[in-house]
Design a protein around this motif. Sequence first.
Motif, short mmCIF file in Angstrom:
data_model
loop_
_atom_site.label_atom_id
_atom_site.label_comp_id
_atom_site.label_asym_id
_atom_site.label_seq_id
_atom_site.Cartn_x
_atom_site.Cartn_y
_atom_site.Cartn_z
N MET A 182 0.79 -1.11 0.06
CA MET A 182 -0.01 -0.14 -0.10
C MET A 182 0.79 1.18 0.09
O MET A 182 1.84 1.39 0.69
N ARG A 183 0.52 2.34 -0.69
CA ARG A 183 1.13 3.33 -0.75
C ARG A 183 0.07 4.44 -0.77
O ARG A 183 -0.67 4.75 -1.69
N LYS A 184 -0.14 5.22 0.69
CA LYS A 184 -1.14 5.93 0.64
C LYS A 184 -1.13 6.64 1.95
O LYS A 184 -0.22 6.72 3.08
N ILE A 185 -1.62 8.01 1.93
CA ILE A 185 -1.69 8.72 3.03
C ILE A 185 -3.06 9.03 3.54
O ILE A 185 -3.87 9.25 2.92
N PHE A 186 -3.12 8.73 4.80
CA PHE A 186 -4.41 9.11 5.45
C PHE A 186 -4.56 10.34 6.19
O PHE A 186 -3.46 10.73 6.97
N TYR A 187 -5.27 11.09 5.97
CA TYR A 187 -5.45 12.61 6.43
C TYR A 187 -6.85 12.99 6.68
O TYR A 187 -7.87 12.39 6.13
N LEU A 188 -6.99 14.30 7.20
CA LEU A 188 -8.13 14.71 7.34
C LEU A 188 -8.12 16.19 6.65
O LEU A 188 -7.38 17.00 6.75
N LYS A 189 -9.14 16.38 5.47
CA LYS A 189 -9.19 17.39 4.61
C LYS A 189 -9.36 18.74 5.66
O LYS A 189 -9.03 19.69 4.92
N SER A 190 -10.16 18.67 6.59
CA SER A 190 -10.33 19.79 7.48
C SER A 190 -9.26 20.37 8.37
O SER A 190 -9.37 21.36 9.05
N PRO A 235 -14.03 6.73 5.53
CA PRO A 235 -13.47 6.22 6.83
C PRO A 235 -12.79 5.13 6.87
O PRO A 235 -12.85 4.32 5.68
N LEU A 236 -11.88 4.78 7.68
CA LEU A 236 -10.88 3.90 7.98
C LEU A 236 -11.81 2.29 7.97
O LEU A 236 -12.64 2.46 8.66
N THR A 237 -11.20 1.45 7.27
CA THR A 237 -12.07 0.10 7.36
C THR A 237 -11.22 -0.77 8.46
O THR A 237 -10.03 -0.44 8.57
N GLU A 238 -11.82 -1.89 8.82
CA GLU A 238 -11.27 -2.90 9.80
C GLU A 238 -9.75 -3.32 9.17
O GLU A 238 -8.78 -3.42 9.77
N ASN A 239 -10.01 -3.66 7.88
CA ASN A 239 -8.72 -4.22 7.36
C ASN A 239 -7.75 -3.29 7.39
O ASN A 239 -6.49 -3.49 7.51
N GLN A 240 -8.10 -1.94 7.01
CA GLN A 240 -6.93 -0.89 7.08
C GLN A 240 -6.37 -0.62 8.31
O GLN A 240 -5.28 -0.57 8.44
N LEU A 247 -10.46 3.91 17.14
CA LEU A 247 -10.04 4.27 15.86
C LEU A 247 -11.02 3.87 14.58
O LEU A 247 -11.32 4.83 13.70
N LEU A 248 -11.77 3.03 14.82
CA LEU A 248 -12.81 2.57 13.83
C LEU A 248 -13.87 3.41 13.92
O LEU A 248 -14.81 3.75 12.79
N LEU A 275 -7.36 9.41 14.96
CA LEU A 275 -6.52 8.94 14.31
C LEU A 275 -5.21 9.95 14.46
O LEU A 275 -5.48 11.21 14.14
N LYS A 276 -4.05 9.45 14.89
CA LYS A 276 -3.09 10.64 14.81
C LYS A 276 -2.44 10.71 13.47
O LYS A 276 -2.11 10.03 12.52
N ARG A 277 -2.69 12.26 13.04
CA ARG A 277 -2.51 12.50 11.60
C ARG A 277 -1.38 13.52 11.13
O ARG A 277 -1.06 13.89 12.14
N PRO A 278 -0.98 13.36 9.87
CA PRO A 278 -1.24 12.32 8.69
C PRO A 278 -0.59 10.96 9.16
O PRO A 278 0.41 10.93 9.73
#
Length: 117
Positions: free
Chosen positions: A1-9, A35-40, A81-82, A88-91
């Motif tokens: 996986m190559r991804k950034i989890f962030y909050l747009k606001s 939203p984050l899935t359980e698998n993520q 977290l779910l 979630l500690k971001r990003p």
Amino acid sequence: MRKIFYLKSCSTCIRILKEWNAPESVSLQNIKSEPLTENQIEELKSLSGSYEALFSRRSTLYKTLNLKEKNLTETDYKYYLLDHYTVLKRPVLVLDDKIFIGNQKEVVAEAKKALHE
């Protein structure tokens, strides 16, 4: 996986995303609208070592629910977290088998270097 989890606001997330200038091969996921899935969450936990490592004690929810006074377990961290994207500690940047969590200066710098290697 190559991804950034962030909050747009989140202005801090937006500032860091601009600084990182991630290549197109890295996808973005706004955790409020997607939203984050359980698998993520499971994958992030396996990379970080614990759910606690992903959990922000600076979130408003942490303070509002007075979680500081509770003895949280890994199961509790996973639940929050779910259920509440704001904890979630971001990003969070995932580059294959590496994970970079949060907005500490050193973490942001390491992530930027890894993104452009």
